[in-house]
Design a protein around this motif. Structure first.
Motif: not given
Length: 298
Positions: A73-102
């Motif tokens: 699993a550690c080797l897999g994550e290390a490889a994923a780190c390289v792909r993410a830094a190079r912009g390869e593979g699936a986009p990294a997960p992102v969480e955000l909160t959006l504010g707006t009027r009701f």
């Protein structure tokens, strides 16, 4: 705690999968002696033996068996780190909160959530409903990451992408106008002005419009906190108010509301997606703005 080197874990996994140090050494491009040295250093670092070796066989110890899936699993994550830094593979997960009027959130953004999730599967979006002031303050404080708002923001730390023009109308219920007309400025004295708060954030779109008559005095004022509440009271004949056209389009079409001073073009505004300029997620905000701009306001 010293963490094991990735290359040491790679040597361990190769040896564990083949149970043959000579074959494993060929896979990782080392001599058998160099591979054995890597394994020995790893065992010393971990404080546990990983292999039982005899002249005839190599077997994993209980510690080696426990380490193997974690090392993979550690080797897999290390490889994923390289792909993410190079912009390869699936986009990294992102969480955000959006504010707006009701009102805008419930009528427009909430119905869009399934489509946004399909278009941006890496994005988990939370919502915060509040007034324009609350949203702005939370954005400045970093309590939310972005906002959809038409509130004027004079903060150089915040940037925004235009989404939709927001137009307004001064309106009243026909029944109220039959009892008390409002076609001349002096007739405002027979009416109650409804708005969100004492700052008149909605009425200003009329009072600051070019060519708008000055309505010298209303019979009274009522602050209702939400545009939805203002709309409900206007429909009930309790007063006159400025409201966003997207909120009252059906009522105007069905003649449940009438425009007042229809020749006056009220000051318009824009809904914008606003976020902090130093936020590194500019790419995801750009994609989100494009999707929001393509969906009509309702």
């Amino acid at each position: 705690m010293d963490l094991p080197a990735i290359e040491s874990l790679r040597c361990f996994v190769a040896a564990a999968e083949r149970l043959n140090f000579r074959a494993a050494a060929k896979v990782v491009g080392l001599t058998p002696a160099a591979l054995s040295q890597r394994i020995r250093v790893l065992e010393e670092q971990l404080g546990a033996g990983l292999f039982q070796r005899t002249t005839r066989s190599v077997q994993l110890t209980p510690a080696g068996l426990a380490l193997l899936p974690r090392a993979r699993a550690c080797l897999g994550e290390a490889a994923a780190c390289v792909r993410a830094a190079r912009g390869e593979g699936a986009p990294a997960p992102v969480e955000l909160t959006l504010g707006t009027r009701f009102e805008l959130g419930m009528s427009w953004i909430v119905p869009m959530l399934p489509g946004l999730r399909a278009a941006l599967p890496q994005l988990t979006m939370h919502l915060f409903f509040g007034s324009g002031h609350e949203i702005t303050e939370r954005l400045r404080a970093g309590l939310i990451e972005c906002a959809v708002t038409s509130t004027q923001i004079h903060d150089l730390r915040l940037v925004g992408a235009r989404l939709h023009e927001e137009r307004y109308a001064l309106v009243a219920a026909p029944g109220l106008l039959r009892r008390r007309p409002l076609t001349r400025p002096e007739e405002a004295a027979g009416h109650v002005l409804l708005d969100i708060d004492a700052g008149l954030p909605l009425y200003r779109y009329f009072s600051e419009a070019e060519g708008a008559p000055t309505l010298p005095r209303f019979a009274g004022h009522r602050w209702l906190g939400l545009g939805a509440a203002v709309k409900a009271m206007v429909l009930a004949g309790e007063g006159v108010a400025v409201l966003p056209e997207y909120m009252i389009a059906a009522e105007l079409r069905l003649r449940r509301l009438r425009r007042l001073f229809p020749r006056v073009v009220l000051r318009a505004d824009y809904f914008r997606l606003v976020y902090r300029g130093d936020d590194p997620r500019a790419e995801i905000y750009g994609a989100l703005a494009g999707l929001l701009a393509a969906a009509p306001i309702r």
